[in-house]
Design an enzyme around this catalytic site. Structure first.
Site, PDB file in Angstrom:
ATOM      1  N   ASP A   8     -74.958 -34.831  19.915  1.00 17.63           N
ATOM      2  CA  ASP A   8     -74.577 -35.474  21.167  1.00 17.63           C
ATOM      3  C   ASP A   8     -74.422 -34.367  22.206  1.00 17.63           C
ATOM      4  OD1 ASP A   8     -72.113 -34.295  20.639  1.00 17.63           O
ATOM      5  OD2 ASP A   8     -70.967 -36.158  20.632  1.00 17.63           O
ATOM      6  N   HIS A   9     -73.893 -34.709  23.379  1.00 20.83           N
ATOM      7  CA  HIS A   9     -73.702 -33.704  24.442  1.00 20.83           C
ATOM      8  C   HIS A   9     -72.762 -32.585  23.994  1.00 20.83           C
ATOM      9  CE1 HIS A   9     -70.593 -36.741  24.616  1.00 20.83           C
ATOM     10  NE2 HIS A   9     -69.808 -35.872  25.231  1.00 20.83           N
ATOM     11  N   CYS A  65     -71.838 -32.364  16.752  1.00 25.04           N
ATOM     12  CA  CYS A  65     -71.118 -32.970  17.870  1.00 25.04           C
ATOM     13  C   CYS A  65     -69.965 -32.021  18.188  1.00 25.04           C
ATOM     14  CB  CYS A  65     -70.660 -34.403  17.554  1.00 25.04           C
ATOM     15  SG  CYS A  65     -69.511 -34.591  16.191  1.00 25.04           S
ATOM     16  N   GLY A  66     -68.948 -32.496  18.903  1.00 23.68           N
ATOM     17  CA  GLY A  66     -67.846 -31.601  19.257  1.00 23.68           C
ATOM     18  C   GLY A  66     -67.122 -31.081  18.030  1.00 23.68           C
ATOM     19  N   GLY A  68     -67.973 -32.441  14.651  1.00 23.21           N
ATOM     20  CA  GLY A  68     -68.732 -32.745  13.434  1.00 23.21           C
ATOM     21  C   GLY A  68     -68.208 -34.003  12.756  1.00 23.21           C
ATOM     22  N   ILE A  69     -67.012 -34.421  13.152  1.00 24.13           N
ATOM     23  CA  ILE A  69     -66.355 -35.533  12.446  1.00 24.13           C
ATOM     24  C   ILE A  69     -67.010 -36.882  12.739  1.00 24.13           C
ATOM     25  CG2 ILE A  69     -64.184 -36.790  12.147  1.00 24.13           C
ATOM     26  CD1 ILE A  69     -62.730 -34.094  12.787  1.00 24.13           C
ATOM     27  N   GLY A  70     -67.196 -37.180  14.017  1.00 21.81           N
ATOM     28  CA  GLY A  70     -67.805 -38.466  14.373  1.00 21.81           C
ATOM     29  C   GLY A  70     -69.185 -38.614  13.755  1.00 21.81           C
ATOM     30  N   MET A  71     -69.965 -37.559  13.838  1.00 20.05           N
ATOM     31  CA  MET A  71     -71.317 -37.588  13.264  1.00 20.05           C
ATOM     32  C   MET A  71     -71.255 -37.863  11.769  1.00 20.05           C
ATOM     33  SD  MET A  71     -73.848 -37.172  15.304  1.00 20.05           S
ATOM     34  CE  MET A  71     -74.558 -36.372  16.750  1.00 20.05           C
ATOM     35  N   HIS A  98     -72.287 -28.630  -5.502  1.00 16.68           N
ATOM     36  CA  HIS A  98     -71.527 -29.633  -6.246  1.00 16.68           C
ATOM     37  C   HIS A  98     -71.784 -31.067  -5.768  1.00 16.68           C
ATOM     38  CE1 HIS A  98     -68.166 -26.796  -7.942  1.00 16.68           C
ATOM     39  NE2 HIS A  98     -69.397 -26.338  -8.144  1.00 16.68           N
ATOM     40  N   ARG A 132     -72.869 -31.801 -14.749  1.00 16.91           N
ATOM     41  CA  ARG A 132     -71.693 -32.666 -14.549  1.00 16.91           C
ATOM     42  C   ARG A 132     -71.598 -33.161 -13.106  1.00 16.91           C
ATOM     43  NH1 ARG A 132     -70.092 -27.481 -14.232  1.00 16.91           N
ATOM     44  NH2 ARG A 132     -68.454 -26.869 -12.739  1.00 16.91           N
ATOM     45  N   HIS A 133     -72.134 -32.367 -12.191  1.00 17.57           N
ATOM     46  CA  HIS A 133     -72.079 -32.771 -10.776  1.00 17.57           C
ATOM     47  C   HIS A 133     -73.002 -33.956 -10.509  1.00 17.57           C
ATOM     48  CE1 HIS A 133     -69.666 -29.276 -10.143  1.00 17.57           C
ATOM     49  NE2 HIS A 133     -70.611 -28.495 -10.654  1.00 17.57           N
TER      50      HIS A 133
HETATM   51  C1  RB5 Z   1     -67.450 -36.147  22.474  1.00  9.96           C
HETATM   52  O1  RB5 Z   1     -66.526 -35.914  23.474  1.00  9.96           O
HETATM   53  C2  RB5 Z   1     -66.805 -35.959  21.103  1.00  9.96           C
HETATM   54  O2  RB5 Z   1     -65.908 -36.999  20.854  1.00  9.96           O
HETATM   55  C3  RB5 Z   1     -67.865 -35.907  20.025  1.00  9.96           C
HETATM   56  O3  RB5 Z   1     -68.735 -34.865  20.308  1.00  9.96           O
HETATM   57  C4  RB5 Z   1     -67.368 -35.649  18.615  1.00  9.96           C
HETATM   58  O4  RB5 Z   1     -66.520 -34.554  18.567  1.00  9.96           O
HETATM   59  C5  RB5 Z   1     -66.824 -36.797  17.898  1.00  9.96           C
HETATM   60  O5  RB5 Z   1     -66.461 -36.730  16.720  1.00  9.96           O
END
Ligand code: RB5
Length: 148
Positions: A8-9, A65-66, A68-71, A98, A132-133
């Site tokens: 994303d941006h 992304c900012g 990595g969590i949302g992605m 693993h 095992r993995h």
């Molecule tokens: C965008 O502002 C941000 O929320 C996105 O890049 C990401 O970090 C979400 O998990």
């Protein structure tokens, strides 16, 4: 090896660094976007990457992304995807060895460019250990309704 990459941006600058590394490593890749600084929604980029990896069109996916969590949350909704959010080299290695992770998520606001290069290099060059993995990965697959 074929890689599909998206951001994303919030991950645009780090994606450029990673694409440079892929070129250096002579790895074939496709970038699904985004390609502008304007605010976009990360699931719109996670989905095509995850779907094409799950369909076997690409060996690995990389999402930035900012954080990595949302992605990673979005990518892991796709059956067959094991997306790991990674911000250190050890986890990069383990997520392949693993967990047989097939998508890597990185946060541009978390990891600097030098470390990101090391993470991607390690992740793409580490083999799944199997044994095992494999049994454990099959159990994850069963959670998605697949055969163990
Ligand atoms: C965008 O502002 C941000 O929320 C996105 O890049 C990401 O970090 C979400 O998990």
């Amino acid at each position: 090896m074929r890689v599909i990459i998206g951001s994303d941006h919030g991950g645009l600058r780090l994606k450029a660094v990673i694409k440079e590394l892929l070129n250096e490593m002579k790895i074939d890749f496709v970038d699904v976007g985004c390609d502008c600084e304007q605010s976009v929604d990360y699931p719109d980029y996670a989905l095509p990457v995850a779907e094409k990896v799950a369909a076997g069109q690409f060996d690995f996916g990389i999402l930035i992304c900012g954080t990595g969590i949302g992605m990673s949350i979005a990518a892991n909704k796709v059956k067959g995807i094991r997306c790991a959010v990674v911000s250190d080299e050890f986890s990069a290695e383990m997520s392949r060895e693993h967990n047989d992770a097939n998508v890597l998520a990185i946060g541009e606001r978390v990891v600097g460019p030098g470390l990101a290069r090391k993470i991607v290099k390690t992740w793409l060059t580490t083999e799944f250990a199997g044994e095992r993995h494999l049994r454990r990965v099959k159990k994850i697959h069963a959670l998605e309704g697949g055969k163990e």
